[in-house]
Design a protein around this motif. Structure first.
Motif, short mmCIF file in Angstrom:
data_model
loop_
_atom_site.label_atom_id
_atom_site.label_comp_id
_atom_site.label_asym_id
_atom_site.label_seq_id
_atom_site.Cartn_x
_atom_site.Cartn_y
_atom_site.Cartn_z
N ARG A 216 30.44 -55.78 30.81
CA ARG A 216 29.76 -55.91 32.11
C ARG A 216 28.99 -54.66 32.49
NH1 ARG A 216 34.63 -58.59 34.95
NH2 ARG A 216 34.36 -60.73 34.25
N GLU A 217 29.44 -53.52 31.96
CA GLU A 217 28.75 -52.27 32.28
C GLU A 217 27.35 -52.24 31.67
OE1 GLU A 217 30.42 -48.69 33.01
OE2 GLU A 217 31.17 -50.10 34.52
N LEU A 218 27.16 -53.00 30.59
CA LEU A 218 25.89 -52.92 29.87
C LEU A 218 24.79 -53.63 30.64
CD1 LEU A 218 27.15 -53.78 26.30
CD2 LEU A 218 26.66 -51.54 27.24
N ASP A 219 23.58 -53.37 30.21
CA ASP A 219 22.43 -53.97 30.86
C ASP A 219 22.15 -55.31 30.20
OD1 ASP A 219 20.04 -54.60 31.95
OD2 ASP A 219 18.91 -53.12 30.80
N ARG B 95 26.82 -51.91 21.01
CA ARG B 95 27.47 -50.97 21.93
C ARG B 95 28.98 -51.15 21.97
NH1 ARG B 95 23.49 -49.65 25.64
NH2 ARG B 95 21.81 -48.84 24.38
N PRO C 47 17.26 -46.00 17.27
CA PRO C 47 16.76 -45.70 18.61
C PRO C 47 17.84 -45.80 19.66
CG PRO C 47 15.87 -47.77 17.82
CD PRO C 47 16.57 -47.13 16.69
N ARG D 84 25.76 -45.43 28.81
CA ARG D 84 26.08 -45.54 30.24
C ARG D 84 25.00 -46.34 30.92
NH1 ARG D 84 27.92 -46.48 34.77
NH2 ARG D 84 26.67 -45.57 36.36
N GLN E 215 20.45 -42.68 20.23
CA GLN E 215 20.14 -41.45 20.95
C GLN E 215 20.56 -41.53 22.41
OE1 GLN E 215 16.02 -41.66 20.37
NE2 GLN E 215 16.10 -41.02 18.24
N THR E 216 20.57 -42.75 22.92
CA THR E 216 20.86 -42.85 24.34
C THR E 216 22.33 -43.10 24.53
OG1 THR E 216 20.40 -45.17 24.17
CG2 THR E 216 18.62 -43.77 24.89
#
Lengths: 470, 318
Positions: free
Chosen positions: B231-234, B284, B311, B318, B314-315
């Motif tokens: 749920r935290e993910l976009d 993720r 890609p 969160r 790198q991020t």
């Protein structure tokens, strides 16, 4: 029943009824629509629940006074502030002293004892034990807080204490395995602990000074949702998804239905078969919403990148609502990026592509609006027509170069509607090298730095009754 | 089965529990106030947190009939309040001998017999107290909302030909909204407000255990944690509570002993329902699950692992 408006500190009638009215007054000052009927409801509700339990009391008031999630957030802040001040006020009046902050003996703890204390605090936060956390917050201030007598700024002190305790949300693998801080602490409880620290520090301050600091209205920052508009992509996307549905369900009133309804003869006849050929129910032809043709021009120089790329992605998410849409980005020169958005769905990929491939920062890397206008006329000058909408997103900072407003005027006259979105607060407009005034006479300018403002703009954009003015 | 009117929010909480709905504290409190004060409740929150379920549970607990009005764009009075049954009226007129006076016929065809009661009407006219659920009120037009005001504040409906129908019993009214448009102030003012969010970890664990009691404690906890991470993910559509329950049942059926990368990738489709979301979640969450235990070969039948992990790496997630 008269109360001194919104001020629990001043003399006036006391008792729960007066406090509740004062709370309502403060909520109104913060922009929540609290009507008399809501206050009556609040009183009615309090008759039904025991108000000795703080949780129930607060929830019940919230259910009657705060009618949306944003209102609820403001309500929490105001509620806490209001009752914190009310309690402090009472204790100052009564001359009470709490003994928590005067535990001087604690300062002479050895390093190992301090370590044990750190560990205990971390454990309490990990378990989310409310009462223990509150006690430890006092203890932490007594041991770590007064080493340099504090900086006087509460926010700074809170962070200093947190660092001294070694509390972090990220895992700290270098710590021994039995340390509760090793796997990182839950962000939410950590935040609650910080709130408690802040609360205790404020309390100590009030005690030292013997009076309350003046009440401060909530700032724009307190009020915004936890994640700022551009900080948390997930939140942004949620807003966009909502925006999209709102546009889709904007309802018929926005499309001016029933004013020129055309009878759909074919469907009416078909419906009349049910009633023996008598057309009892008329069927109308549905009105199709107007889908504007849109040209977007976005500044992507470093000062406004995040805002503009975000904005472009919003527009592309809303692509279905528009008949045709072309997007351009510019810094010093201009470059079309329509196809980038068509191919890439991922926000990050898009911003990477734009910064690497668009080739818009040629020599100096500074925005050159004059050049941008002349290139834009070359590119789309012939395509513009009175039903087209041009949107420019930029801070209108020319870095001292010629704004060439007359070129912009040419463009604006050719397009039906022209909007300017400025990601800077209105306060900063026309300061320094910002020349928005020169352009504003040719277009409608919006400030756009929160999602709410963006939403207002999108509504204005899709409103069909804004017919071409020129 | 239960007391007619509860006397405290604890009673409501227990009652709702006994019919299989675990309310949070504020939910129980607001539900209690609604029964006590007879005010409608506006329930808002993301999709799948149990807004509709709350109304159903309340109906079961109070032992009342549930009347549901599902809203959609274009819903009008005829579908929500009442409608004249004109086919029957036509028949009535045709059957009538031609010399009956107009007055008599008019008296006749606008009687209760020719009235088709729609949900709001039947909720108000009901002899027994009911629970009225007006679902997804945000999907309707503003005109409809205005029409609701009379119903919600006075619990009465005016029918020009027949007079006023007032309620004899007080229905408990719940309105749900996904917040897809701003509701009018007038409507909000008449309601109590309840915001339902995704439940906290412990709370959701309880819910899952209630609905899949055979699932071992450790797996249930792990499942709830994973769902929380997802749920935290976009995502286009974050998993709802119903989906975590479904997932729990699926794991139970499969006899899973732990949630590792392989099981996760196989059963992920229960909680994630978009192609692009699946990629994000696999990258993720799926990988992180495997990292703790063993490093298994990736199952070939799992959903496609994103080829370009670079890609995303790198991020921070969160």
């Amino acid at each position: 029943m008269a109360t001194s408006p919104g001020d629990p500190d001043g003399p006036g009638p006391t008792g729960i009824a007066a406090s509740l009215l004062a709370l309502g007054e403060q909520l109104r000052e913060e922009g929540i629509a609290v009507g008399t009927s809501e206050l009556l409801d609040a009183f009615a509700v309090l008759r039904e629940i025991p108000w000795t339990s703080q949780g129930d009391f607060k929830e019940a008031l919230a259910a009657t006074l705060a009618k949306s999630q944003e209102d609820r957030r403001v309500f929490e802040l105001v509620f806490d502030r209001f009752f914190f001040r009310a309690v402090e006020m009472a204790s100052v009046r009564e001359g009470l002293e709490s003994e928590g902050a005067t535990a001087g003996a604690l300062e002479e703890l050895s390093e190992t004892e301090l370590d044990a204390l750190r560990m205990q605090i971390a454990a309490a936060i990990r378990d989310g034990a409310e009462g223990a956390m509150r006690d430890f917050a006092r203890l932490a201030i007594a041991t770590f807080g007064q080493q340099e007598k504090g900086s006087g700024v509460i926010g700074v002190d809170v962070q200093r204490i947190r660092r001294a305790l070694g509390l972090r949300a990220e895992p700290q693998p270098e710590l021994p395995p039995e340390d509760p801080r090793r796997d990182g602490l839950p962000r939410e409880t950590l935040r609650r602990f910080e709130v408690m620290l802040r609360r205790e520090l404020e309390r100590a301050q009030v005690q030292r000074a013997g009076q309350l600091p003046p009440a401060r209205p909530l700032g724009e920052l307190d009020r915004a949702l936890p994640s700022g508009p551009l900080a948390d992509l997930a939140a942004v996307h949620r807003v966009v998804a909502q925006l999209r549905r709102r546009l889709a369900t904007q309802g018929k009133q926005a499309r001016g239905h029933r004013r020129h309804a055309h009878v759909d003869v074919r469907r009416t006849m078909r419906a009349s078969l049910q009633t023996g050929g008598v057309p009892v129910e008329l069927r109308y032809r549905p009105r199709r919403p107007r889908r504007p043709e849109i040209y977007v021009l976005c500044d992507v120089s470093t000062s406004v990148t995040s805002a503009s790329v975000f904005f472009l992605s919003v527009l592309h998410a809303l692509h279905d609502s528009f008949r045709k849409m072309r997007s351009f980005v510019f810094i010093e020169r201009i470059s079309e990026v329509t196809d980038v958005f068509e191919r890439e769905r991922d926000f990050k990929a898009v911003s990477e592509r734009i910064s690497s491939d668009a080739g818009v920062a040629d020599i100096s890397g500074y925005t050159d609006y004059g050049r941008v206008w002349s290139e834009l006329i070359e590119l789309i000058g012939d395509d513009l027509h009175p039903r087209a909408t041009l949107i420019v997103l930029g801070d209108a900072r020319t870095n001292g170069r010629d704004p060439r407003a007359e070129l912009f005027a040419q463009i604006a006259v050719r397009a039906g509607r022209t909007f300017w979105l400025n990601p800077e607060p209105r306060l900063y407009w026309n300061y320094g090298d910002s020349v928005i005034a020169a352009y504003e006479q040719w277009c409608t300018a919006f400030e756009c730095w929160t999602t709410a403002q963006l939403e207002d703009f999108v509504k204005a954009l899709t409103r069909p009754d804004l017919a071409p003015a020129r | 089965m239960s007391a007619a009117t509860p006397n405290s929010s604890q009673q409501v909480a227990e009652g709702l529990r006994s019919v299989g709905y675990l309310p949070s504290e504020s939910t129980a409190l607001v539900a209690f106030l609604a029964t006590k004060l007879g005010k409608p409740v506006l329930v808002e929150g993301p999709a799948g947190v149990g807004k509709t379920e709350l109304a159903k549970a309340l109906a079961r607990y109070l032992d009342r009939e549930l009347i549901r009005l599902q809203c959609y764009e274009g819903l009008d009075e005829a579908k929500a309040l009442y409608e004249w049954n004109y086919r029957k009226q036509l028949l009535r007129i045709q059957a009538e001998a031609s010399d009956t006076g107009w007055e008599a016929v008019q008296q006749d065809i606008f009687g209760e017999e020719f009235l088709l009661a729609r949900p709001l009407m039947s909720a108000i006219a009901s002899e027994q107290p009911v629970v009225l659920l007006i679902d997804e009120i945000d999907k309707t037009d503003q005109e409809f909302e205005a029409m609701l005001l009379e119903v919600l504040s006075d619990f009465q409906i005016s029918i020009p030909e027949l007079g006023r129908v007032s309620s004899t019993t007080h229905p408990v009214v719940l309105l749900t909204s996904n917040n897809s448009r701003e509701l009018t102030e007038a409507l909000k003012r008449r309601c109590l407000y309840l915001w339902l969010d995704y439940p906290a970890l412990e709370h959701e664990l309880e819910i899952v255990k209630l609905h899949a009691p055979d699932l071992p404690e450790t797996i249930a906890r792990r499942l709830v944690e994973v769902v929380g991470m997802v749920r935290e993910l976009d995502l286009k559509k974050p998993p709802s509570i119903a989906e975590s329950i479904d997932w729990a049942r699926a794991l139970l059926l499969l006899g899973a002993r732990d949630i590792d990368t392989a099981t996760f990738n196989q059963t992920m489709s229960v909680i994630v329902k978009h192609r692009t979301d699946m990629d994000i979640v696999a990258e993720r969450v799926g990988l992180r699950l495997g990292a703790g235990a063993n490093e298994p070969d990736r199952d070939g039948d799992g959903p496609a692992q994103p080829a370009a992990a670079a890609p995303g790496a790198q991020t921070s997630p969160r």
